[in-house]
Design a protein around this motif. Structure first.
Motif, PDB file in Angstrom:
ATOM      1  N   ALA A 130       0.741  -0.730  -0.589  1.00 21.60           N
ATOM      2  CA  ALA A 130      -0.059  -0.238  -0.342  1.00 21.60           C
ATOM      3  C   ALA A 130       0.953   0.741  -0.262  1.00 21.60           C
ATOM      4  CB  ALA A 130      -1.161   0.088   1.228  1.00 21.60           C
ATOM      5  N   ARG A 131       2.255   0.919   0.940  1.00 19.74           N
ATOM      6  CA  ARG A 131       3.076   2.463   0.945  1.00 19.74           C
ATOM      7  C   ARG A 131       3.545   2.635  -0.650  1.00 19.74           C
ATOM      8  NH1 ARG A 131       3.685   6.939   1.901  1.00 19.74           N
ATOM      9  NH2 ARG A 131       4.435   8.224   2.788  1.00 19.74           N
ATOM     10  N   LEU A 132       4.217   1.564  -1.215  1.00 16.80           N
ATOM     11  CA  LEU A 132       4.584   1.499  -2.367  1.00 16.80           C
ATOM     12  C   LEU A 132       3.144   1.821  -3.814  1.00 16.80           C
ATOM     13  CD1 LEU A 132       6.190  -1.653  -2.711  1.00 16.80           C
ATOM     14  CD2 LEU A 132       7.675   0.647  -2.057  1.00 16.80           C
ATOM     15  N   LEU A 133       2.923   1.824  -3.911  1.00 16.92           N
ATOM     16  CA  LEU A 133       1.216   2.491  -4.284  1.00 16.92           C
ATOM     17  C   LEU A 133       1.100   3.714  -3.987  1.00 16.92           C
ATOM     18  CD1 LEU A 133      -0.979  -0.686  -4.599  1.00 16.92           C
ATOM     19  CD2 LEU A 133       0.507  -0.032  -6.130  1.00 16.92           C
ATOM     20  N   GLY A 134       1.838   4.149  -3.126  1.00 18.11           N
ATOM     21  CA  GLY A 134       1.110   5.480  -2.961  1.00 18.11           C
ATOM     22  C   GLY A 134       0.262   6.248  -1.901  1.00 18.11           C
ATOM     23  N   ILE A 135      -0.235   5.010  -0.987  1.00 25.02           N
ATOM     24  CA  ILE A 135      -1.179   5.447   0.159  1.00 25.02           C
ATOM     25  C   ILE A 135      -0.365   5.961   1.020  1.00 25.02           C
ATOM     26  CG2 ILE A 135      -2.738   4.467   1.375  1.00 25.02           C
ATOM     27  CD1 ILE A 135      -3.277   2.371  -1.004  1.00 25.02           C
ATOM     28  N   THR A 136      -1.282   7.080   1.528  1.00 22.56           N
ATOM     29  CA  THR A 136      -0.697   7.681   2.800  1.00 22.56           C
ATOM     30  C   THR A 136      -1.583   7.637   3.588  1.00 22.56           C
ATOM     31  OG1 THR A 136      -1.204  10.006   1.695  1.00 22.56           O
ATOM     32  CG2 THR A 136       0.915   9.215   1.392  1.00 22.56           C
ATOM     33  N   ASP A 137      -2.932   7.579   3.599  1.00 22.93           N
ATOM     34  CA  ASP A 137      -4.074   7.462   4.527  1.00 22.93           C
ATOM     35  C   ASP A 137      -4.219   6.416   5.119  1.00 22.93           C
ATOM     36  OD1 ASP A 137      -4.657  10.860   4.917  1.00 22.93           O
ATOM     37  OD2 ASP A 137      -4.030  10.366   3.288  1.00 22.93           O
ATOM     38  N   TYR A 138      -4.079   5.467   6.452  1.00 25.17           N
ATOM     39  CA  TYR A 138      -4.540   4.374   6.562  1.00 25.17           C
ATOM     40  C   TYR A 138      -4.720   4.735   8.169  1.00 25.17           C
ATOM     41  CZ  TYR A 138      -0.938   3.311   3.538  1.00 25.17           C
ATOM     42  OH  TYR A 138       0.686   3.066   2.523  1.00 25.17           O
ATOM     43  N   VAL A 139      -5.766   3.543   7.668  1.00 27.02           N
ATOM     44  CA  VAL A 139      -7.047   2.894   9.229  1.00 27.02           C
ATOM     45  C   VAL A 139      -6.398   1.809  10.108  1.00 27.02           C
ATOM     46  CG1 VAL A 139      -9.619   2.336  10.245  1.00 27.02           C
ATOM     47  CG2 VAL A 139      -9.221   4.744   8.577  1.00 27.02           C
ATOM     48  N   LEU A 140      -5.618   1.577  10.907  1.00 31.56           N
ATOM     49  CA  LEU A 140      -5.004   0.636  11.554  1.00 31.56           C
ATOM     50  C   LEU A 140      -6.756   0.332  12.304  1.00 31.56           C
ATOM     51  CD1 LEU A 140      -3.012  -1.261  12.285  1.00 31.56           C
ATOM     52  CD2 LEU A 140      -2.284  -0.150  14.055  1.00 31.56           C
ATOM     53  N   ALA A 141      -7.400  -0.637  11.669  1.00 27.07           N
ATOM     54  CA  ALA A 141      -8.201  -1.271  11.946  1.00 27.07           C
ATOM     55  C   ALA A 141      -7.863  -2.497  13.720  1.00 27.07           C
ATOM     56  CB  ALA A 141      -9.259  -2.524  11.335  1.00 27.07           C
ATOM     57  N   VAL A 142      -7.546  -2.317  14.932  1.00 25.62           N
ATOM     58  CA  VAL A 142      -7.726  -3.091  16.058  1.00 25.62           C
ATOM     59  C   VAL A 142      -7.932  -4.026  16.283  1.00 25.62           C
ATOM     60  CG1 VAL A 142      -6.002  -4.322  17.559  1.00 25.62           C
ATOM     61  CG2 VAL A 142      -5.363  -2.129  16.613  1.00 25.62           C
ATOM     62  N   ASN A 143      -8.558  -5.785  15.040  1.00 29.45           N
ATOM     63  CA  ASN A 143     -10.553  -6.267  15.033  1.00 29.45           C
ATOM     64  C   ASN A 143     -10.031  -7.422  16.098  1.00 29.45           C
ATOM     65  OD1 ASN A 143     -12.930  -6.227  14.903  1.00 29.45           O
ATOM     66  ND2 ASN A 143     -12.198  -7.905  12.213  1.00 29.45           N
ATOM     67  N   LYS A 144     -10.996  -7.558  16.307  1.00 28.47           N
ATOM     68  CA  LYS A 144     -12.016  -8.827  17.966  1.00 28.47           C
ATOM     69  C   LYS A 144     -11.262  -8.255  19.203  1.00 28.47           C
ATOM     70  CE  LYS A 144     -11.316 -12.131  13.870  1.00 28.47           C
ATOM     71  NZ  LYS A 144     -10.671 -13.383  13.681  1.00 28.47           N
ATOM     72  N   MET A 145     -11.163  -7.235  19.257  1.00 30.98           N
ATOM     73  CA  MET A 145     -10.835  -7.070  20.653  1.00 30.98           C
ATOM     74  C   MET A 145     -11.749  -7.020  21.818  1.00 30.98           C
ATOM     75  SD  MET A 145      -8.127  -4.312  21.312  1.00 30.98           S
ATOM     76  CE  MET A 145      -8.565  -3.421  22.147  1.00 30.98           C
ATOM     77  N   ASP A 146     -12.975  -7.272  21.130  1.00 31.55           N
ATOM     78  CA  ASP A 146     -13.623  -8.262  22.157  1.00 31.55           C
ATOM     79  C   ASP A 146     -13.176  -9.674  22.797  1.00 31.55           C
ATOM     80  OD1 ASP A 146     -14.845  -9.137  19.434  1.00 31.55           O
ATOM     81  OD2 ASP A 146     -15.440 -10.314  20.300  1.00 31.55           O
ATOM     82  N   LEU A 147     -12.090 -10.275  21.751  1.00 26.34           N
ATOM     83  CA  LEU A 147     -11.817 -11.049  22.569  1.00 26.34           C
ATOM     84  C   LEU A 147     -10.337 -11.546  23.528  1.00 26.34           C
ATOM     85  CD1 LEU A 147     -11.468 -13.352  18.753  1.00 26.34           C
ATOM     86  CD2 LEU A 147     -13.378 -13.763  20.886  1.00 26.34           C
ATOM     87  N   VAL A 148      -9.841  -9.801  23.360  1.00 24.67           N
ATOM     88  CA  VAL A 148      -8.888  -9.721  24.750  1.00 24.67           C
ATOM     89  C   VAL A 148      -9.492  -8.695  26.054  1.00 24.67           C
ATOM     90  CG1 VAL A 148      -7.114 -10.071  23.303  1.00 24.67           C
ATOM     91  CG2 VAL A 148      -8.012  -7.469  23.265  1.00 24.67           C
ATOM     92  N   ASP A 149     -10.614  -8.682  25.572  1.00 22.85           N
ATOM     93  CA  ASP A 149     -11.278  -7.909  27.274  1.00 22.85           C
ATOM     94  C   ASP A 149     -10.776  -6.741  26.823  1.00 22.85           C
ATOM     95  OD1 ASP A 149     -12.601  -9.969  28.131  1.00 22.85           O
ATOM     96  OD2 ASP A 149     -10.563 -10.603  28.960  1.00 22.85           O
ATOM     97  N   PHE A 150     -11.224  -6.226  25.356  1.00 21.10           N
ATOM     98  CA  PHE A 150     -10.536  -4.752  25.352  1.00 21.10           C
ATOM     99  C   PHE A 150      -9.471  -4.118  25.770  1.00 21.10           C
ATOM    100  CE2 PHE A 150     -15.067  -5.066  23.799  1.00 21.10           C
ATOM    101  CZ  PHE A 150     -15.095  -4.855  22.268  1.00 21.10           C
ATOM    102  N   ASP A 151      -8.857  -4.575  26.051  1.00 20.18           N
ATOM    103  CA  ASP A 151      -7.183  -4.504  26.817  1.00 20.18           C
ATOM    104  C   ASP A 151      -6.788  -3.345  26.294  1.00 20.18           C
ATOM    105  OD1 ASP A 151      -5.023  -4.239  27.774  1.00 20.18           O
ATOM    106  OD2 ASP A 151      -4.651  -6.472  28.236  1.00 20.18           O
ATOM    107  N   ARG A 152      -7.041  -2.084  26.619  1.00 21.07           N
ATOM    108  CA  ARG A 152      -6.063  -1.385  26.178  1.00 21.07           C
ATOM    109  C   ARG A 152      -4.853  -1.747  25.784  1.00 21.07           C
ATOM    110  NH1 ARG A 152      -5.738   5.658  27.961  1.00 21.07           N
ATOM    111  NH2 ARG A 152      -5.050   6.611  26.203  1.00 21.07           N
TER     112      ARG A 152
END
Length: 435
Positions: A130-152
């Motif tokens: 994605a970086r090579l293709l020139g994308i500069t805006d990213y959402v880092l979606a940390v998914n399945k947080m319910d399976l780690v009890d929403f541990d910050r």
């Protein structure tokens, strides 16, 4: 704010990309009732609950049977604030080439990471592509947080690691559970420590830098129109910049200059046109212009037969440096060779040599004129996709090449006063060469 946003998803297999997109489509009311009914019926006897949201995007039968994404699934949806084109790309390593296809036109990449497993090799690979293709805006979606009890702490560790992977990108981390909808459409009460926006709110408000209109004018000629002796026009799409009637233009690779006399469209002539409009231009001079040539204004493009590039190899047959491939760049197709081999899904810096000059910009300056594909001429398969990083400058040599024996004999003959003198001069020279 742009009215249309192009999005792609990326990440390792089973991180929940299709589920997240299905949840986004479902909760934003962007699916039809018959689709919902079909998905509910297909969800019976599955472990994803009453609705398996991944089925809204996993359209192939093989995908539904295996529970994975294979092809790039495109979805179109809209909210009151924006329209979206969304590409759900596969996570399996053998389908990395499909991910590159989906990311090639995206403005924003959603990088999913399973909170239980953290950042994996495929997550890094997709971020790199994605970086090579020139994308500069990213959402880092940390998914399945319910399976780690929403541990910050888990969320912060993954966010910090991605900050190092994409140090110069604009990263927006979000803790979420795609299955239950936490922080997908609205903020979740189960993450009181998270002060950022939900996924949909971010996508509706993010400002992307898609400044094709402010870039130098680039117009690759696609077709020469000659309906009569009184009209010669050059049809194509403006890939960047703006043109007005009366503007001076340069035609490459010849370097000839002329001026725009008309901007012709189906609906009539225009005084001004800009990217990404498709138009026909007429010039005040009669110049030999053909498909693959480029009309430009402003900054001069690169014109050459060798350049450096980042290449993503997409063919199961390895890249063979001894083979000749077809290179399609903009509207020009030429034969080309690559300096070293690559395997399927491998990404590497290469040097490409073409049989005829190509007109290009660096990919970071212009995505349209800085990209190319390699085609296997035997199968017509798109074997690789590349991003041009720079031209290769040929070093000038200080030595003057010594003329061959044939050239020296020809010069002696031309310098002679008559045929008899030429014959004698060539005979003497041959005797010297042979003794």
């Amino acid at each position: 704010m742009s009215g249309l946003l192009r999005i792609c998803t990326a990440g390792s297999v089973d991180d929940g990309k299709s589920t997240l997109i299905g949840r986004l489509l479902y909760d934003s009311r962007s699916v039809y009732e018959d689709q919902v009914h079909s998905v509910k019926k297909a969800s019976l006897n599955r472990v994803a609950g009453p609705i398996d949201f991944s089925l809204f995007t996993d359209g192939l039968r093989a995908e539904r049977e295996q529970g994975i994404t294979i092809d790039v699934a495109y979805r179109y949806f809209a909210t009151a604030r924006r329209k979206f084109i969304l590409a759900d790309t596969p996570g399996h390593e053998q389908y990395t080439r499909n991910m590159a296809t989906g990311a090639s036109t995206a403005d924003v990449a959603i990088l999913l990471v399973d909170a239980r497993h953290g950042v994996r090799a495929q997550s890094r690979r997709h971020a790199q592509i994605a970086r090579l293709l020139g994308i500069t805006d990213y959402v880092l979606a940390v998914n399945k947080m319910d399976l780690v009890d929403f541990d910050r702490g888990v969320f912060d560790d993954i966010s910090d690691e991605f900050e190092q992977i994409l140090p110069q990108a604009r990263l927006h981390p979000i803790p979420m559970s795609a299955l239950h909808g936490d922080n997908v459409i609205t903020r979740s009460a189960r993450t009181p420590w998270f002060e950022g926006t939900s996924l949909l709110e971010y996508l509706e408000t993010v400002e992307v830098d898609r400044n094709a209109g402010g870039q130098p004018f680039r117009f690759p000629v696609q077709l020469v129109l000659r309906p009569s002796d009184e009209f010669r026009g050059y049809a194509g799409q403006i890939v960047s910049g703006t043109v007005r009637v009366g503007d001076p233009v340069t035609i490459w690779p010849s370097g000839r200059a002329s001026r725009v006399t008309r901007i012709v469209t189906w609906d009539g002539d225009l005084d001004v046109a800009r990217s990404p409009m498709s138009v026909t231009l007429t010039l005040e001079d009669e110049i030999d212009i053909s498909r693959g040539d480029m009309l430009t204004i402003g900054e001069t493009p690169q014109v050459g037969q060798r350049f450096q590039a980042e290449l993503v190899w997409m063919d199961e047959k390895p890249l063979d440096p001894a083979r000749v491939y077809l290179l399609k760049q903009s509207t020009r197709t030429v034969t080309a060779e690559v300096d070293h081999g690559l395997l399927l899904n491998q990404i590497a810096a290469v040097t490409v040599s073409t049989a005829r000059p190509v007109i290009f910009d660096r990919y970071r300056d212009n995505r349209a004129t800085g990209s190319f594909i390699l085609i296997d001429p035997a199968t017509n398969f798109t074997a690789g996709a590349g991003m041009i990083t720079d031209a290769v400058r040929e070093r000038a040599t200080a030595t003057i090449a010594r003329p061959s024996a044939a050239e020296r004999l020809a010069r002696l003959a031309r310098a002679a006063g008559d045929d008899q003198a030429a014959i004698e001069a060539v005979r003497q020279a041959l005797e010297e060469l042979l003794t």
